[in-house]
Design an enzyme around this catalytic site. Sequence first.
Site, PDB file in Angstrom:
ATOM      1  N   ASN A  84     -10.174  -0.811  -0.070  1.00 23.59           N
ATOM      2  CA  ASN A  84      -8.720  -0.631  -0.031  1.00 23.59           C
ATOM      3  C   ASN A  84      -8.118  -1.190  -1.328  1.00 23.59           C
ATOM      4  OD1 ASN A  84      -5.973  -0.929   0.395  1.00 23.59           O
ATOM      5  ND2 ASN A  84      -6.160  -1.700   2.482  1.00 23.59           N
ATOM      6  N   HIS A 109      -3.440   6.821   2.163  1.00 29.98           N
ATOM      7  CA  HIS A 109      -3.831   5.503   1.658  1.00 29.98           C
ATOM      8  C   HIS A 109      -5.198   5.172   2.255  1.00 29.98           C
ATOM      9  CE1 HIS A 109      -4.232   1.383   0.838  1.00 29.98           C
ATOM     10  NE2 HIS A 109      -3.931   0.977   2.059  1.00 29.98           N
ATOM     11  N   CYS A 164       0.816  -1.233   0.000  1.00 32.89           N
ATOM     12  CA  CYS A 164       0.000   0.000   0.000  1.00 32.89           C
ATOM     13  C   CYS A 164       0.845   1.276   0.000  1.00 32.89           C
ATOM     14  CB  CYS A 164      -0.939   0.009   1.190  1.00 32.89           C
ATOM     15  SG  CYS A 164      -1.940  -1.463   1.282  1.00 32.89           S
TER      16      CYS A 164
HETATM   17  N1  ACO Z   1     -18.173  -9.462   9.161  1.00 31.94           N
HETATM   18  C1  ACO Z   1     -18.620  -9.722  10.396  1.00 31.94           C
HETATM   19  N2  ACO Z   1     -17.814 -10.005  11.425  1.00 31.94           N
HETATM   20  C2  ACO Z   1     -16.488 -10.022  11.176  1.00 31.94           C
HETATM   21  C3  ACO Z   1     -15.952  -9.769   9.918  1.00 31.94           C
HETATM   22  C4  ACO Z   1     -16.845  -9.481   8.869  1.00 31.94           C
HETATM   23  N3  ACO Z   1     -16.450  -9.206   7.619  1.00 31.94           N
HETATM   24  N4  ACO Z   1     -14.601  -9.847   9.978  1.00 31.94           N
HETATM   25  C5  ACO Z   1     -14.296 -10.144  11.248  1.00 31.94           C
HETATM   26  N5  ACO Z   1     -15.432 -10.248  11.978  1.00 31.94           N
HETATM   27  C6  ACO Z   1     -15.577 -10.550  13.413  1.00 31.94           C
HETATM   28  C7  ACO Z   1     -14.360 -11.254  13.964  1.00 31.94           C
HETATM   29  O1  ACO Z   1     -14.491 -12.649  13.756  1.00 31.94           O
HETATM   30  C8  ACO Z   1     -14.441 -10.883  15.426  1.00 31.94           C
HETATM   31  O2  ACO Z   1     -15.395 -11.698  16.043  1.00 31.94           O
HETATM   32  P1  ACO Z   1     -15.146 -12.286  17.547  1.00 31.94           P
HETATM   33  O3  ACO Z   1     -14.995 -11.065  18.398  1.00 31.94           O
HETATM   34  O4  ACO Z   1     -16.376 -13.090  17.782  1.00 31.94           O
HETATM   35  O5  ACO Z   1     -13.872 -13.056  17.419  1.00 31.94           O
HETATM   36  C9  ACO Z   1     -14.997  -9.462  15.412  1.00 31.94           C
HETATM   37  O6  ACO Z   1     -15.612  -9.302  14.122  1.00 31.94           O
HETATM   38  C10 ACO Z   1     -13.957  -8.382  15.617  1.00 31.94           C
HETATM   39  O7  ACO Z   1     -12.845  -8.606  14.742  1.00 31.94           O
HETATM   40  P2  ACO Z   1     -11.591  -7.642  14.748  1.00 31.94           P
HETATM   41  O8  ACO Z   1     -10.554  -8.174  13.802  1.00 31.94           O
HETATM   42  O9  ACO Z   1     -11.137  -7.382  16.151  1.00 31.94           O
HETATM   43  O10 ACO Z   1     -12.216  -6.299  14.145  1.00 31.94           O
HETATM   44  P3  ACO Z   1     -11.613  -4.867  14.130  1.00 31.94           P
HETATM   45  O11 ACO Z   1     -12.552  -3.938  14.767  1.00 31.94           O
HETATM   46  O12 ACO Z   1     -10.197  -4.860  14.623  1.00 31.94           O
HETATM   47  O13 ACO Z   1     -11.568  -4.516  12.571  1.00 31.94           O
HETATM   48  C11 ACO Z   1     -10.150  -4.453  10.606  1.00 31.94           C
HETATM   49  C12 ACO Z   1     -10.826  -5.344  11.673  1.00 31.94           C
HETATM   50  C13 ACO Z   1     -11.216  -3.688   9.888  1.00 31.94           C
HETATM   51  C14 ACO Z   1      -9.422  -5.376   9.635  1.00 31.94           C
HETATM   52  C15 ACO Z   1      -9.153  -3.486  11.282  1.00 31.94           C
HETATM   53  O14 ACO Z   1      -8.310  -4.191  12.140  1.00 31.94           O
HETATM   54  C16 ACO Z   1      -8.301  -2.730  10.283  1.00 31.94           C
HETATM   55  O15 ACO Z   1      -8.753  -1.877   9.554  1.00 31.94           O
HETATM   56  N6  ACO Z   1      -6.976  -2.986  10.260  1.00 31.94           N
HETATM   57  C17 ACO Z   1      -6.053  -2.258   9.375  1.00 31.94           C
HETATM   58  C18 ACO Z   1      -6.005  -2.852   7.996  1.00 31.94           C
HETATM   59  C19 ACO Z   1      -5.090  -1.993   7.111  1.00 31.94           C
HETATM   60  O16 ACO Z   1      -4.906  -0.829   7.340  1.00 31.94           O
HETATM   61  N7  ACO Z   1      -4.476  -2.584   6.125  1.00 31.94           N
HETATM   62  C20 ACO Z   1      -3.600  -1.739   5.281  1.00 31.94           C
HETATM   63  C21 ACO Z   1      -2.610  -2.449   4.656  1.00 31.94           C
HETATM   64  S1  ACO Z   1      -3.236  -3.676   3.558  1.00 31.94           S
HETATM   65  C22 ACO Z   1      -1.916  -3.993   2.482  1.00 31.94           C
HETATM   66  O17 ACO Z   1      -0.836  -3.518   2.684  1.00 31.94           O
HETATM   67  C23 ACO Z   1      -2.153  -4.902   1.290  1.00 31.94           C
END
Ligand code: ACO
Length: 325
Positions: A280, A250, A112
């Site tokens: 993204n 980004h 990214c």
């Molecule tokens: N739908 C419903 N529930 C979901 C989903 C979904 N799509 N995905 C995960 N969940 C559930 C999980 O299983 C978890 O359930 P549990 O509590 O029963 O275990 C719950 O939702 C919470 O999951 P988290 O992973 O803790 O969710 P979080 O609030 O942290 O959000 C996210 C996840 C959106 C991925 C966040 O961590 C994020 O944005 N991270 C940064 C990603 C990023 O910036 N990437 C950039 C680089 S990518 C690259 O370089 C190619």
Amino acid sequence: MKEVIIGGVGKYAPSKIITNDQLSEIIETSDEWIYSRTGIKQRHVSIGEDTSYMASEAAKMALENANIRSIDIDLIVVATCTPDMYTPSTACIVQSIIGANNSVAFDISAACSGFIYGLDVAKSLMKSNGYNNALVIGAENLSKSVDWEDRSTCVLFGDGAGAVVLSKSDNVGLISSFCKSEGEKYKCITIEGNDVDSPFVENKVIKSSKLKMNGNEVFKFATSTIVNSINKVLNENNLNLDDIDYIIPHQANVRIIDYAAKKLKVSVDKFYMNIEEYGNTSAASIPIALSEMWKKKLIKKGNKIILVGFGAGLTYGATLINWAI
Ligand code: ACO
């Protein structure tokens, strides 16, 4: 002419759009979960266009915009983590498609942050090697690399490409930039590729060709690096946020951008966001945003813009631009 400006911008997004509701028909998720956690409503998804095709379409638009012929391009840099092939580079395929027969072409792998890295590398080469015109393209076909059974990642990404033409000029365009990597965190986001296997390997190493991400770790990294990167560029140029017209981050997650705005004590309106429409798109997200802003006439000659990226590697970086066209 010693300086380098952005002379034209272009973008391409597949016409196929998948909404959150449509995703919830194939995996256990909901529009409410995706939108509240990320700000994403939909994403453009390839129906067969590969990375080089999308990159070439964006490049053609940028060339037209800059009023430059493909044969006048000396350098093509494609930033991608989803190349068409391991080899040749996607940049070489783009060179062939657009007929840029006089250029050197290669890819950059910085996920990214790739577009930020690409600008830095292209500017340096233009200054040291005497190149007059370059294409820097961020292009991704992430839909072929995500695991469509992993709801924690497949809902986040989209496909597309954005491109800029860089040209030598007497005006300053790319004012300053920096790139950094934290390789010790490389396991946070991976697309592994081929197994390590041959008649000579005793213990086969199994690899996954699908994207895997530790979302929470990346979230923590992204929130701190986005703020630090913006501050670094400002400090190095004796500027403050009042001097900046737009920040183009980004587009990974609205919550990361909201956090940065709060931490920097600046209105979130200073940050351009289009993640709602595209998801993204990794290396493509910043040039797609630039191209969209240009088309909407949001950016004007003399505007100061900060581009800031972060992603797999882990990598990050930022560029300060004076909009010169
Ligand atoms: N739908 C419903 N529930 C979901 C989903 C979904 N799509 N995905 C995960 N969940 C559930 C999980 O299983 C978890 O359930 P549990 O509590 O029963 O275990 C719950 O939702 C919470 O999951 P988290 O992973 O803790 O969710 P979080 O609030 O942290 O959000 C996210 C996840 C959106 C991925 C966040 O961590 C994020 O944005 N991270 C940064 C990603 C990023 O910036 N990437 C950039 C680089 S990518 C690259 O370089 C190619």
